[in-house]
Design a protein around this motif. Sequence first.
Motif, PDB file in Angstrom:
ATOM      1  N   THR A   1     -37.551  11.186  50.545  1.00 53.52           N
ATOM      2  CA  THR A   1     -38.872  11.271  51.179  1.00 53.52           C
ATOM      3  C   THR A   1     -38.811  12.118  52.444  1.00 53.52           C
ATOM      4  O   THR A   1     -39.686  12.977  52.670  1.00 53.52           O
ATOM      5  N   ARG A   2     -37.791  11.915  53.258  1.00 55.52           N
ATOM      6  CA  ARG A   2     -37.654  12.717  54.482  1.00 55.52           C
ATOM      7  C   ARG A   2     -37.441  14.192  54.161  1.00 55.52           C
ATOM      8  O   ARG A   2     -37.870  15.065  54.919  1.00 55.52           O
ATOM      9  N   ALA A   3     -36.787  14.484  53.038  1.00 60.92           N
ATOM     10  CA  ALA A   3     -36.554  15.877  52.659  1.00 60.92           C
ATOM     11  C   ALA A   3     -37.831  16.559  52.170  1.00 60.92           C
ATOM     12  O   ALA A   3     -38.029  17.755  52.399  1.00 60.92           O
ATOM     13  N   VAL A   4     -38.708  15.809  51.517  1.00 60.58           N
ATOM     14  CA  VAL A   4     -39.920  16.383  50.924  1.00 60.58           C
ATOM     15  C   VAL A   4     -41.078  16.456  51.909  1.00 60.58           C
ATOM     16  O   VAL A   4     -41.878  17.404  51.868  1.00 60.58           O
ATOM     17  N   LEU A   5     -41.204  15.490  52.798  1.00 62.46           N
ATOM     18  CA  LEU A   5     -42.401  15.414  53.640  1.00 62.46           C
ATOM     19  C   LEU A   5     -42.659  16.651  54.503  1.00 62.46           C
ATOM     20  O   LEU A   5     -43.836  17.014  54.689  1.00 62.46           O
ATOM     21  N   PRO A   6     -41.663  17.339  55.053  1.00 60.10           N
ATOM     22  CA  PRO A   6     -41.991  18.557  55.812  1.00 60.10           C
ATOM     23  C   PRO A   6     -42.749  19.585  54.982  1.00 60.10           C
ATOM     24  O   PRO A   6     -43.611  20.303  55.520  1.00 60.10           O
ATOM     25  N   ILE A   7     -42.447  19.675  53.677  1.00 57.52           N
ATOM     26  CA  ILE A   7     -43.156  20.602  52.790  1.00 57.52           C
ATOM     27  C   ILE A   7     -44.612  20.173  52.651  1.00 57.52           C
ATOM     28  O   ILE A   7     -45.536  20.992  52.766  1.00 57.52           O
ATOM     29  N   MET A   8     -44.820  18.897  52.408  1.00 58.36           N
ATOM     30  CA  MET A   8     -46.182  18.395  52.245  1.00 58.36           C
ATOM     31  C   MET A   8     -46.976  18.484  53.545  1.00 58.36           C
ATOM     32  O   MET A   8     -48.163  18.824  53.538  1.00 58.36           O
ATOM     33  N   ARG A   9     -46.327  18.205  54.657  1.00 56.43           N
ATOM     34  CA  ARG A   9     -47.046  18.289  55.944  1.00 56.43           C
ATOM     35  C   ARG A   9     -47.470  19.720  56.233  1.00 56.43           C
ATOM     36  O   ARG A   9     -48.569  19.975  56.739  1.00 56.43           O
ATOM     37  N   ALA A  10     -46.605  20.669  55.907  1.00 59.33           N
ATOM     38  CA  ALA A  10     -46.947  22.080  56.143  1.00 59.33           C
ATOM     39  C   ALA A  10     -48.155  22.498  55.316  1.00 59.33           C
ATOM     40  O   ALA A  10     -48.991  23.288  55.768  1.00 59.33           O
ATOM     41  N   ASN A  11     -48.265  21.929  54.111  1.00 59.59           N
ATOM     42  CA  ASN A  11     -49.380  22.270  53.223  1.00 59.59           C
ATOM     43  C   ASN A  11     -50.596  21.374  53.433  1.00 59.59           C
ATOM     44  O   ASN A  11     -51.658  21.643  52.861  1.00 59.59           O
ATOM     45  N   ARG A  12     -50.412  20.310  54.234  1.00 57.60           N
ATOM     46  CA  ARG A  12     -51.481  19.325  54.448  1.00 57.60           C
ATOM     47  C   ARG A  12     -52.022  18.795  53.116  1.00 57.60           C
ATOM     48  O   ARG A  12     -53.219  18.556  52.954  1.00 57.60           O
ATOM     49  N   SER A  13     -51.123  18.556  52.177  1.00 57.83           N
ATOM     50  CA  SER A  13     -51.505  17.970  50.895  1.00 57.83           C
ATOM     51  C   SER A  13     -50.251  17.440  50.213  1.00 57.83           C
ATOM     52  O   SER A  13     -49.124  17.830  50.541  1.00 57.83           O
TER      53      SER A  13
END
Length: 285
Positions: free
Chosen positions: A122-134
């Motif tokens: 989850t910590r590895a994936v969330l920066p990607i999702m936060r950058a995309n705001r989705s």
Amino acid sequence: MANVQQGGFKRVWFITGASRAIGALIAEAALADGNAVVAAGRKVGAISERLGESAALLPVELDVTNEAQAKAAVQAAIEKFGRIDVLVNNAGFGLLGAVEESADNEVRRMYDTNVFGLLNVTRAVLPIMRANRSGHVINVSSIGGYRAAAGFGVYSSTKFAVEGITEALHAELRPLGIRATVVEPGYFRTDFLDASSLVVAPEVIDDYDETSGAVRRKAMQLNHNQPGDPTRLAAAMIALVDAASPPLRLPLGTDTLAAIAAKNAYVTQETETWKQLSYSTDFAA
């Protein structure tokens, strides 16, 4: 990122524990629905053998207890597809035995996978999702994540942790346009009760024969006779991701619905019985 392939895919899914059982079925359903899938597991060969070859599929080696591997797998996903829209934290295993019968090394190994491994990914994936705001984080819990029972106490405690983590993620990520759902399957006809997914505590204490001992026996009888259809579970995951307003919790199976109703009724009755003592602990007005 010269190898990025973004065109034509409905979403990009990242699924852990994708080499077999529910994880593989979810991957198959996502691919059939027009999505790209990053299928993560300890044995890449087993993933390719199960899911085949496709431009929409990226098998990646991942032991979720290894944080560096989690980051590398996410990086490979970004290099291939450019984004991650859905994370399914599915990797995990069970432990059958009374709490006292559960050996320290097996308990720690299970927490490393079911809880700390989920956090690594989850910590590895969330920066990607936060950058995309989705994005949508889906954490696979269990009927035992809402209601613990004799024989599965320590396993349930790991799923209680998953439930708490997901509740917090739901609150933290919602303002960022990211959804979080905890899925609570009941007993589905997979290999979960086989030795490949379930550790049975070798120590047996006779005093627990009527409680956890009875559950041990019932689990063996239930194996491969579970009421839930895993193919329908996979289809439900597609419906969940497609939903305009996905829930925080998604129980799957009539057995989970019955367990939730029974626990809610018990908590309501017990709270009502003891509420005067509960009220008494505030400072006097």
